[in-house]
Design a protein around this motif. Structure first.
Motif, PDB file in Angstrom:
ATOM      1  N   ALA A 186     -32.749 -26.002  16.245  1.00 15.84           N
ATOM      2  CA  ALA A 186     -32.007 -26.342  16.760  1.00 15.84           C
ATOM      3  C   ALA A 186     -31.704 -27.981  17.230  1.00 15.84           C
ATOM      4  O   ALA A 186     -30.888 -28.407  17.974  1.00 15.84           O
ATOM      5  N   ALA A 187     -32.242 -29.145  16.044  1.00 21.25           N
ATOM      6  CA  ALA A 187     -32.597 -30.046  16.027  1.00 21.25           C
ATOM      7  C   ALA A 187     -32.037 -30.729  15.188  1.00 21.25           C
ATOM      8  O   ALA A 187     -31.174 -31.726  15.313  1.00 21.25           O
ATOM      9  N   SER A 188     -30.878 -29.705  14.681  1.00 24.75           N
ATOM     10  CA  SER A 188     -29.436 -30.862  13.675  1.00 24.75           C
ATOM     11  C   SER A 188     -28.474 -29.934  13.497  1.00 24.75           C
ATOM     12  O   SER A 188     -28.760 -28.737  14.037  1.00 24.75           O
ATOM     13  N   GLY A 189     -27.395 -30.695  13.056  1.00 22.82           N
ATOM     14  CA  GLY A 189     -26.666 -29.531  12.873  1.00 22.82           C
ATOM     15  C   GLY A 189     -25.863 -28.716  13.603  1.00 22.82           C
ATOM     16  O   GLY A 189     -25.307 -28.887  14.169  1.00 22.82           O
ATOM     17  N   ILE A 190     -25.175 -27.531  12.973  1.00 22.35           N
ATOM     18  CA  ILE A 190     -24.605 -25.940  13.694  1.00 22.35           C
ATOM     19  C   ILE A 190     -25.306 -25.908  14.867  1.00 22.35           C
ATOM     20  O   ILE A 190     -24.970 -25.689  16.255  1.00 22.35           O
ATOM     21  N   GLY A 191     -27.268 -26.158  14.572  1.00 20.37           N
ATOM     22  CA  GLY A 191     -27.831 -25.579  16.046  1.00 20.37           C
ATOM     23  C   GLY A 191     -27.919 -26.740  17.082  1.00 20.37           C
ATOM     24  O   GLY A 191     -27.424 -25.961  18.452  1.00 20.37           O
ATOM     25  N   LEU A 192     -27.585 -27.901  16.720  1.00 20.69           N
ATOM     26  CA  LEU A 192     -27.696 -28.491  17.796  1.00 20.69           C
ATOM     27  C   LEU A 192     -25.829 -28.655  18.618  1.00 20.69           C
ATOM     28  O   LEU A 192     -26.696 -28.534  19.610  1.00 20.69           O
ATOM     29  N   SER A 193     -25.063 -28.351  17.259  1.00 22.13           N
ATOM     30  CA  SER A 193     -23.687 -28.421  18.259  1.00 22.13           C
ATOM     31  C   SER A 193     -23.743 -26.888  19.220  1.00 22.13           C
ATOM     32  O   SER A 193     -22.945 -27.795  20.379  1.00 22.13           O
ATOM     33  N   ILE A 194     -24.467 -26.271  18.870  1.00 22.81           N
ATOM     34  CA  ILE A 194     -24.388 -24.351  19.611  1.00 22.81           C
ATOM     35  C   ILE A 194     -25.301 -25.386  21.086  1.00 22.81           C
ATOM     36  O   ILE A 194     -24.871 -24.757  22.430  1.00 22.81           O
ATOM     37  N   THR A 195     -26.478 -25.958  20.691  1.00 20.88           N
ATOM     38  CA  THR A 195     -26.759 -25.945  22.509  1.00 20.88           C
ATOM     39  C   THR A 195     -26.229 -27.108  22.836  1.00 20.88           C
ATOM     40  O   THR A 195     -25.798 -27.096  24.383  1.00 20.88           O
ATOM     41  N   ARG A 196     -25.470 -27.436  22.015  1.00 24.53           N
ATOM     42  CA  ARG A 196     -24.763 -29.449  23.812  1.00 24.53           C
ATOM     43  C   ARG A 196     -23.561 -28.170  23.938  1.00 24.53           C
ATOM     44  O   ARG A 196     -23.101 -27.860  25.476  1.00 24.53           O
ATOM     45  N   ALA A 197     -22.710 -27.431  23.374  1.00 18.96           N
ATOM     46  CA  ALA A 197     -22.093 -26.645  23.936  1.00 18.96           C
ATOM     47  C   ALA A 197     -22.272 -25.747  24.955  1.00 18.96           C
ATOM     48  O   ALA A 197     -21.464 -25.599  25.794  1.00 18.96           O
ATOM     49  N   LEU A 198     -23.747 -25.023  24.830  1.00 21.60           N
ATOM     50  CA  LEU A 198     -23.779 -23.846  25.802  1.00 21.60           C
ATOM     51  C   LEU A 198     -24.464 -24.949  26.997  1.00 21.60           C
ATOM     52  O   LEU A 198     -24.008 -24.577  28.333  1.00 21.60           O
ATOM     53  N   LEU A 199     -25.271 -25.841  26.943  1.00 19.67           N
ATOM     54  CA  LEU A 199     -25.166 -26.765  27.800  1.00 19.67           C
ATOM     55  C   LEU A 199     -23.919 -27.105  29.153  1.00 19.67           C
ATOM     56  O   LEU A 199     -24.256 -27.479  29.716  1.00 19.67           O
ATOM     57  N   LYS A 200     -23.108 -27.474  27.992  1.00 21.09           N
ATOM     58  CA  LYS A 200     -21.984 -28.494  28.904  1.00 21.09           C
ATOM     59  C   LYS A 200     -21.003 -26.682  29.250  1.00 21.09           C
ATOM     60  O   LYS A 200     -20.237 -27.098  30.495  1.00 21.09           O
ATOM     61  N   SER A 201     -21.595 -25.427  28.784  1.00 22.29           N
ATOM     62  CA  SER A 201     -21.206 -24.591  29.753  1.00 22.29           C
ATOM     63  C   SER A 201     -21.806 -24.160  30.519  1.00 22.29           C
ATOM     64  O   SER A 201     -21.595 -22.661  31.745  1.00 22.29           O
ATOM     65  N   GLY A 202     -23.194 -25.179  30.946  1.00 21.96           N
ATOM     66  CA  GLY A 202     -23.793 -24.065  31.911  1.00 21.96           C
ATOM     67  C   GLY A 202     -24.597 -23.115  32.041  1.00 21.96           C
ATOM     68  O   GLY A 202     -25.301 -22.882  32.796  1.00 21.96           O
ATOM     69  N   ALA A 203     -25.174 -23.103  30.633  1.00 23.04           N
ATOM     70  CA  ALA A 203     -26.094 -22.076  29.894  1.00 23.04           C
ATOM     71  C   ALA A 203     -27.627 -22.944  30.248  1.00 23.04           C
ATOM     72  O   ALA A 203     -28.247 -23.943  30.234  1.00 23.04           O
ATOM     73  N   ASN A 204     -28.867 -22.450  29.845  1.00 25.92           N
ATOM     74  CA  ASN A 204     -30.189 -22.718  29.759  1.00 25.92           C
ATOM     75  C   ASN A 204     -30.679 -22.164  28.759  1.00 25.92           C
ATOM     76  O   ASN A 204     -29.724 -21.439  28.039  1.00 25.92           O
ATOM     77  N   VAL A 205     -30.731 -23.534  27.999  1.00 26.73           N
ATOM     78  CA  VAL A 205     -31.491 -23.685  26.122  1.00 26.73           C
ATOM     79  C   VAL A 205     -32.941 -24.060  25.952  1.00 26.73           C
ATOM     80  O   VAL A 205     -32.932 -24.749  26.583  1.00 26.73           O
ATOM     81  N   MET A 206     -32.857 -22.685  25.529  1.00 29.22           N
ATOM     82  CA  MET A 206     -34.031 -23.262  24.861  1.00 29.22           C
ATOM     83  C   MET A 206     -34.604 -23.298  23.428  1.00 29.22           C
ATOM     84  O   MET A 206     -34.082 -22.530  22.197  1.00 29.22           O
TER      85      MET A 206
END
Length: 287
Positions: free
Chosen positions: A14-34
């Motif tokens: 999750a620190a870069s690339g696809i994982g980082l962008s998935i995290t961003r999209a999840l947070l914008k959608s209201g999810a909690n993310v580890m």
């Protein structure tokens, strides 16, 4: 899964690339993310940036997906922090190229441990609790178009990505009755650091007999030069991340991103059917 509001997700790489962008999209959608990654410094910086950018609920845990104990510890940290986990993104991955007979077994083990066993570890650590809470969920395993077609010089990468596709297809059948969906992400070129990953292989830090650093295999060097430009000019990871979330809500098993890659699916199908039919002819099974 119809929405991500107040759901909890665990994302590897999750620190870069696809994982980082998935995290961003999840947070914008209201999810909690580890967020998890093997690089603790990069992970902390990425999380701090996302907190400022999105105001979302995000935390971090350093995790080596190739080590089951590390993944189990990360799973515990996630449930301790957020409670029930609904979304699992087995995204961490590395690349490795080279010629047969010229790839160290320890390098083979390295890519298998991350690209395949990293997914297995995530499934074994998280799925029992996801089943137990009974609220359903979704799993996304990051494979590649390299899990559907092949090219010379990339056998280790293809082997692990084909495995990720087959494993995901089986999981989809097994987990559907308990309301856990499964998707396998199969992109072509996406802006990330995947082309740099092979520099972290076990033999990269070894010295040759004269004390010099071990040189990269000639085939691997050619693959690196080819993929470097393709990756650096690939799809923006934020675009792919939005597609991933849409595909989850649409309950898609496969997630593709490149219209030019469709032909490779057709070519592979035709190759398989040609030999399939020829073998049946040899056995006397005529139309």
């Amino acid at each position: 899964m119809d929405n991500f509001q107040n759901k909890t997700a665990f994302v590897t790489g999750a620190a870069s690339g696809i994982g980082l962008s998935i995290t961003r999209a999840l947070l914008k959608s209201g999810a909690n993310v580890m967020m998890s990654d093997i690089n603790a410094d990069a992970l902390s910086k990425a999380a701090n940036s996302l907190r400022t950018e999105t105001g979302g609920s995000v935390d971090t845990v350093t995790c080596d997906v190739g080590n089951m104990d590390s993944v189990v510890a990360a799973a515990k940290a996630t449930t301790d922090r957020f409670g029930k986990v609904h979304l699992l993104f087995n995204n961490a991955g590395v690349g490795l190229a080279g010629r047969p007979g010229n790839i160290a077994i320890k390098d083979w083990q390295w890519i298998v441990d991350i690209n395949l066993m990293g997914i297995v570890h995530g499934i074994e650590a998280f799925v029992p609790a996801m089943v137990a809470h009974g609220e359903g969920g979704h799993i996304v395993n990051t494979a590649s178009m390299a899990g559907h077609f092949t090219m010379a010089g990339m056998a280790p990468y293809h082997a692990t990505k084909f495995a990720a596709v087959g494993y995901s297809e089986t999981l989809a059948q097994e987990l559907a009755p308990v309301n856990i969906g499964v998707s396998v992400l199969c992109p072509t070129w996406v802006k990330s650091k995947i082309h740099m990953a092979a520099f972290g292989r076990p033999t990269a830090s070894e010295k040759s007999g004269n004390g010099e650093a071990t040189k990269i295999d000639g085939t691997a060097a050619k693959v690196f030069e080819m993929t470097k430009g393709l990756v650096e000019n690939g799809m923006e990871p934020d675009v792919l991340a939005d597609l991933v979330l849409k595909s989850i809500t649409a309950k898609r098993l496969y997630i593709f991103n490149d219209p030019e890659a469709r032909a490779s699916i057709d070519i592979r199908r035709d190759m398989i059917l040609k030999d399939f039919d020829a073998c049946l002819d040899d056995l006397g099974f005529k139309d």
